[in-house]
Design a protein around this motif. Structure first.
Motif, PDB file in Angstrom:
ATOM      1  N   MET A  41      52.687 -68.730 -18.513  1.00 19.13           N
ATOM      2  CA  MET A  41      53.061 -67.395 -18.850  1.00 19.13           C
ATOM      3  C   MET A  41      52.521 -66.271 -18.086  1.00 19.13           C
ATOM      4  O   MET A  41      53.010 -65.275 -17.597  1.00 19.13           O
ATOM      5  N   VAL A  42      51.185 -66.441 -17.646  1.00 17.79           N
ATOM      6  CA  VAL A  42      50.367 -65.545 -17.182  1.00 17.79           C
ATOM      7  C   VAL A  42      51.155 -65.536 -15.418  1.00 17.79           C
ATOM      8  O   VAL A  42      51.006 -64.483 -14.842  1.00 17.79           O
ATOM      9  N   VAL A  43      51.078 -66.597 -14.935  1.00 18.49           N
ATOM     10  CA  VAL A  43      51.628 -66.792 -13.561  1.00 18.49           C
ATOM     11  C   VAL A  43      53.107 -66.428 -13.464  1.00 18.49           C
ATOM     12  O   VAL A  43      53.615 -65.525 -12.640  1.00 18.49           O
ATOM     13  N   TRP A  44      53.897 -66.593 -14.643  1.00 18.43           N
ATOM     14  CA  TRP A  44      55.365 -65.903 -14.617  1.00 18.43           C
ATOM     15  C   TRP A  44      55.401 -64.561 -14.596  1.00 18.43           C
ATOM     16  O   TRP A  44      56.327 -64.060 -14.057  1.00 18.43           O
ATOM     17  N   ILE A  45      54.492 -63.869 -15.598  1.00 21.34           N
ATOM     18  CA  ILE A  45      54.800 -62.483 -15.605  1.00 21.34           C
ATOM     19  C   ILE A  45      54.194 -61.879 -14.309  1.00 21.34           C
ATOM     20  O   ILE A  45      54.954 -60.694 -14.011  1.00 21.34           O
ATOM     21  N   SER A  46      53.234 -62.366 -13.629  1.00 24.23           N
ATOM     22  CA  SER A  46      52.532 -61.658 -12.577  1.00 24.23           C
ATOM     23  C   SER A  46      53.573 -61.871 -11.431  1.00 24.23           C
ATOM     24  O   SER A  46      53.239 -61.247 -10.298  1.00 24.23           O
ATOM     25  N   SER A  47      54.606 -62.909 -11.425  1.00 19.15           N
ATOM     26  CA  SER A  47      55.357 -63.198 -10.183  1.00 19.15           C
ATOM     27  C   SER A  47      56.489 -62.096 -10.031  1.00 19.15           C
ATOM     28  O   SER A  47      57.086 -61.716 -11.098  1.00 19.15           O
ATOM     29  N   PRO A  48      56.721 -61.565  -8.796  1.00 18.74           N
ATOM     30  CA  PRO A  48      57.508 -60.098  -8.542  1.00 18.74           C
ATOM     31  C   PRO A  48      59.170 -60.663  -8.853  1.00 18.74           C
ATOM     32  O   PRO A  48      60.064 -60.081  -9.229  1.00 18.74           O
ATOM     33  N   HIS A  49      59.323 -62.104  -8.520  1.00 18.63           N
ATOM     34  CA  HIS A  49      60.754 -62.460  -8.482  1.00 18.63           C
ATOM     35  C   HIS A  49      60.674 -63.843  -9.041  1.00 18.63           C
ATOM     36  O   HIS A  49      60.830 -64.887  -8.488  1.00 18.63           O
ATOM     37  N   PRO A  50      60.732 -63.809 -10.486  1.00 21.37           N
ATOM     38  CA  PRO A  50      60.715 -65.165 -11.252  1.00 21.37           C
ATOM     39  C   PRO A  50      62.143 -65.778 -10.895  1.00 21.37           C
ATOM     40  O   PRO A  50      63.288 -65.254 -11.026  1.00 21.37           O
ATOM     41  N   ASP A  51      62.046 -67.028 -11.253  1.00 23.89           N
ATOM     42  CA  ASP A  51      63.583 -67.791 -10.746  1.00 23.89           C
ATOM     43  C   ASP A  51      64.149 -67.926 -11.948  1.00 23.89           C
ATOM     44  O   ASP A  51      65.431 -68.103 -12.171  1.00 23.89           O
ATOM     45  N   SER A  52      63.440 -67.680 -13.233  1.00 21.94           N
ATOM     46  CA  SER A  52      64.111 -67.968 -14.353  1.00 21.94           C
ATOM     47  C   SER A  52      63.418 -67.118 -15.591  1.00 21.94           C
ATOM     48  O   SER A  52      62.466 -66.372 -15.438  1.00 21.94           O
ATOM     49  N   ALA A  57      60.352 -70.664 -18.514  1.00 24.03           N
ATOM     50  CA  ALA A  57      58.824 -70.679 -18.156  1.00 24.03           C
ATOM     51  C   ALA A  57      58.443 -71.404 -19.388  1.00 24.03           C
ATOM     52  O   ALA A  57      57.561 -72.177 -19.251  1.00 24.03           O
ATOM     53  N   LEU A  58      58.705 -71.322 -20.654  1.00 22.56           N
ATOM     54  CA  LEU A  58      58.345 -72.037 -21.704  1.00 22.56           C
ATOM     55  C   LEU A  58      58.559 -73.515 -21.649  1.00 22.56           C
ATOM     56  O   LEU A  58      57.827 -74.555 -21.840  1.00 22.56           O
ATOM     57  N   ARG A  59      59.894 -73.757 -21.251  1.00 17.83           N
ATOM     58  CA  ARG A  59      60.218 -75.124 -20.882  1.00 17.83           C
ATOM     59  C   ARG A  59      59.286 -75.940 -20.104  1.00 17.83           C
ATOM     60  O   ARG A  59      59.059 -77.052 -19.980  1.00 17.83           O
ATOM     61  N   ALA A  60      59.117 -74.986 -18.742  1.00 15.40           N
ATOM     62  CA  ALA A  60      58.192 -75.641 -17.737  1.00 15.40           C
ATOM     63  C   ALA A  60      56.652 -75.978 -18.244  1.00 15.40           C
ATOM     64  O   ALA A  60      56.576 -77.025 -17.716  1.00 15.40           O
ATOM     65  N   ALA A 255      53.741 -69.217  -0.372  1.00 18.15           N
ATOM     66  CA  ALA A 255      54.105 -68.163  -1.185  1.00 18.15           C
ATOM     67  C   ALA A 255      53.549 -66.974  -0.313  1.00 18.15           C
ATOM     68  O   ALA A 255      52.476 -66.938   0.231  1.00 18.15           O
ATOM     69  N   GLY A 256      54.466 -66.098  -0.621  1.00 20.79           N
ATOM     70  CA  GLY A 256      53.940 -64.687   0.218  1.00 20.79           C
ATOM     71  C   GLY A 256      53.473 -63.630  -0.590  1.00 20.79           C
ATOM     72  O   GLY A 256      52.736 -62.698  -0.093  1.00 20.79           O
ATOM     73  N   ASP A 257      53.524 -63.880  -1.934  1.00 19.09           N
ATOM     74  CA  ASP A 257      52.641 -62.849  -2.825  1.00 19.09           C
ATOM     75  C   ASP A 257      51.515 -63.681  -3.605  1.00 19.09           C
ATOM     76  O   ASP A 257      51.259 -64.744  -3.518  1.00 19.09           O
ATOM     77  N   TRP A 258      50.645 -62.634  -4.136  1.00 17.69           N
ATOM     78  CA  TRP A 258      49.305 -63.075  -4.570  1.00 17.69           C
ATOM     79  C   TRP A 258      49.538 -63.972  -5.781  1.00 17.69           C
ATOM     80  O   TRP A 258      48.754 -65.164  -6.049  1.00 17.69           O
ATOM     81  N   SER A 259      50.552 -63.779  -6.730  1.00 16.13           N
ATOM     82  CA  SER A 259      50.794 -64.629  -7.923  1.00 16.13           C
ATOM     83  C   SER A 259      51.170 -65.834  -7.390  1.00 16.13           C
ATOM     84  O   SER A 259      50.735 -67.045  -8.117  1.00 16.13           O
ATOM     85  N   ALA A 263      49.051 -69.645  -8.089  1.00 19.29           N
ATOM     86  CA  ALA A 263      49.822 -70.684  -8.541  1.00 19.29           C
ATOM     87  C   ALA A 263      49.452 -72.197  -7.675  1.00 19.29           C
ATOM     88  O   ALA A 263      49.311 -73.165  -8.153  1.00 19.29           O
ATOM     89  N   VAL A 264      49.749 -71.921  -6.352  1.00 20.95           N
ATOM     90  CA  VAL A 264      49.375 -72.939  -5.310  1.00 20.95           C
ATOM     91  C   VAL A 264      47.770 -73.475  -5.474  1.00 20.95           C
ATOM     92  O   VAL A 264      47.555 -74.610  -5.318  1.00 20.95           O
ATOM     93  N   LEU A 265      47.169 -72.287  -5.525  1.00 20.87           N
ATOM     94  CA  LEU A 265      45.830 -72.568  -5.581  1.00 20.87           C
ATOM     95  C   LEU A 265      45.119 -73.418  -7.069  1.00 20.87           C
ATOM     96  O   LEU A 265      44.276 -74.354  -6.745  1.00 20.87           O
TER      97      LEU A 265
END
Length: 590
Positions: A41-52, A57-60, A255-259, A263-265
């Motif tokens: 959820m922290v990664v999803w909130i910090s993402s500027p363009h979430p997919d869902s 995010a909870l199901r993932a 990924a182009g943004d820090w969030s 996630a990749v790291l």
């Protein structure tokens, strides 16, 4: 008022204990699921363009938690429209759920032991609480209830669990962790064997000698497996260092943004143990598959790999033929085999034990072979979960092949480890002076008393020098003491000064500064009262000398009191000299 019978109380305590163990299993699963959900959820909130949305995010997060238990996931949204399987388990994620299940079962089993304590210390009541099997079943059932709920919740998400993998390996992983926790609470006992096992196995497990050999084999196998994994991690680190530019391009391009980069790291960090196992498989020889049409081995990269863009995959060798750097990877299984041999010989011929207590060559070979077998089995189990499919088609086979890597580890550790163990055993049990290990008594008997130990030490010092302690920085000391300064000693002649353990005479006492010579004591018998030793002047002189040497600590009273006491003691004995009273009697024993 009614009073409860003891049977009702016992039944109630047993039910409460089972419910408590069940709740502990539920709490352990909830903690693991909740911690991973917070991270997602922290990664999803910090993402500027979430997919869902948050539901996706909870199901993932639920799907990723099931993947940490070994469940196979299915990704329905693909470009081809065919659901793609995801079976590559990040091994770093497995540590958290396994540890939580282990701890819950251990706490539940320990609480059952406390409930079974009787009214007196050391007295147990077997009916006061459920058995260890009951605690194990309750914790496992509670944990699997949460697993089933998470699998049902993730059903409509981007990653849902394959129902066929929930029984195996998810339930097996949870049951294994819970069983290890109960075993830890019981004190990690080795035995007794189950009643359904053969009688020969039960008798072997009951022997303490067998348990010690099995423990030595297990420790040696664990050491070899650790060295194997460490060497594989070193190979991956060196390969990434050589291809740092490609790894950086893959990391920045995903990924182009820090969030997204965070996630990749995090994903790359979770896959580090997998990369170490891939490196170990590469050093063992079988290598790992990069799709259905390519395999990477020290001989080179065979086929066309289907490599997705990921930083850790930059360590994959090129398609050219294997050179000297590739062949250097064979040092990893060689080091693992030597580690197995070293740990086996440490128990076979300890440095602080006499040679009579060392294992025979047959026992040393048997324990080393058992350790090699354990190392091969452990390598096969770990490499089986280190790889898996990450898609369809060419990506359906990705990672090391366990049924090739396990036998390779067995062959390496057995072929190299057994001769190395025998050589190390001979080296430790050698008798010449060039010994780096410290000497121990040759006899297989403990010292009876300190007096005997002093006599033995004196006897060794007076001998030929073979029992003297040798140091690794002076290995020639034993030979020089035994053979003399020139290396030869006459068979019947006196020993040379170097061969004797008595130190050479030092300088004369008169040479020391402040030395004052003194007269010899009188040779008159002490029992002659009329002699000069018991005279008044002599006593006064001795008393004055003692008083001066005491530094003022002695009482100031005349010495004639001592003389008077001596006279009274003499008068109390009518026959002061027994030998003079009976000249014909037997003399005193010297």
């Amino acid at each position: 008022m009614t009073q409860r019978t003891p049977k009702v109380t016992v039944r109630r305590n047993r039910t409460l204990a089972l419910v408590s163990a069940l709740v502990k299993g539920v709490v352990a699963a909830g903690l693991g699921l909740g911690s991973l959900t917070v991270l997602v959820m922290v990664v999803w909130i910090s993402s500027p363009h979430p997919d869902s949305g948050p539901g996706g995010a909870l199901r993932a997060a639920a799907g990723a938690w099931l993947l940490a238990h070994g469940a196979g996931l299915v990704r329905p949204d693909t470009l081809s429209g065919v659901p793609a399987p995801v079976g590559l388990v990040p091994l770093l994620l497995v540590v958290g759920p396994v540890w939580l299940a282990h701890r819950a079962a251990r706490d539940a089993a320990e609480s059952q032991e406390e409930l079974r304590e009787g009214p007196r210390e050391g007295v147990r009541d077997g009916s006061a609480g459920p058995s260890r099997a009951g605690a194990f079943c309750a914790v496992t059932a509670g944990y699997l209830l949460v697993v089933a709920g998470a699998a049902a919740y993730a059903r409509g998400g981007p990653l849902y669990a394959d129902p066929d993998t929930l029984a195996f390996p998810v339930a097996l992983v949870v049951a294994g962790a819970a069983a290890a926790g109960v075993w830890t609470a019981a004190g990690r006992p080795f035995g007794p064997a189950p009643s359904w096992s053969p009688l020969a196995v039960q008798e072997a497990v009951a022997r303490s000698l067998f348990r010690r050999r099995a423990e030595a084999a297990f420790r040696s196998a664990a050491a070899g497996l650790t060295v194997l994994l460490g060497g594989g991690a070193l190979l991956v680190a060196v390969a990434l260092g050589r291809n740092a530019a490609a790894a950086q391009d893959a990391f920045l391009g995903l990924a182009g943004d820090w969030s997204g980069r965070i996630a990749v790291l995090l994903l790359a960090a979770a896959l580090v143990p997998n990369a170490a196992l891939w490196g170990a498989a590469y050093g063992l020889g079988p290598g790992f598959s990069l799709g259905t049409e390519a395999t990477a081995t020290p001989l080179g990269l065979d086929g066309t790999p289907a490599l997705p863009r990921f930083p850790l995959l930059a360590a994959v060798p090129d398609q050219s033929a294997g050179g000297l750097p590739n062949w250097a990877a064979l040092a990893v299984p060689l080091a693992a085999a030597l580690a197995v041999a070293w740990f086996a010989v440490r128990r076979a011929a300890p440095a602080d034990a006499p040679p009579a207590r060392a294992w025979s060559p047959r026992e040393t070979v048997l324990v080393t072979l058992l350790a090699a077998l354990g190392c091969g089995v452990g390598t096969a189990l770990l490499t089986a979960v280190a790889g898996g499919p990450i898609g369809t088609g060419a990506l359906s086979a990705f990672g090391p092949v366990w049924w090739l890597t396990g036998p390779a580890a067995l062959v390496w550790t057995a072929v190299v480890g057994v001769p190395a163990a025998l050589l190390m055993r001979l080296w430790r049990l050698r008798t010449p002076g060039w010994a780096w290990r410290r000497d121990v008594p040759e006899v297989d008997e403990p010292p009876v008393a300190e007096a005997n130990g002093e006599e033995e030490k004196q006897g060794e010092d007076e001998g030929d020098g073979a029992g003297r302690t040798r140091r690794w920085w002076a290995p020639w000391r034993g030979r020089r003491e035994a053979a003399g300064e020139d290396g030869e000693a006459e068979p019947g002649g006196p020993a040379s000064p170097a061969a004797s353990s008595v130190p050479p005479p030092g300088p004369a006492p008169e040479a020391a500064s402040g030395f004052e010579p003194y007269d010899f004591l009188p040779t008159d018998p002490w029992h002659e009262k009329d002699g000069p030793w018991h005279g008044k002047e002599t006593r006064e002189a001795r008393w004055a000398s003692l008083k001066r040497g005491s530094g003022g600590l002695m009482a100031d009273f005349p010495a004639d009191r001592t003389a008077d006491r001596a006279g009274q003691a003499d008068r109390a004995d009518p026959v002061p000299d027994r030998r003079a009273a009976d000249p014909d009697g037997p003399g005193t024993t010297p």
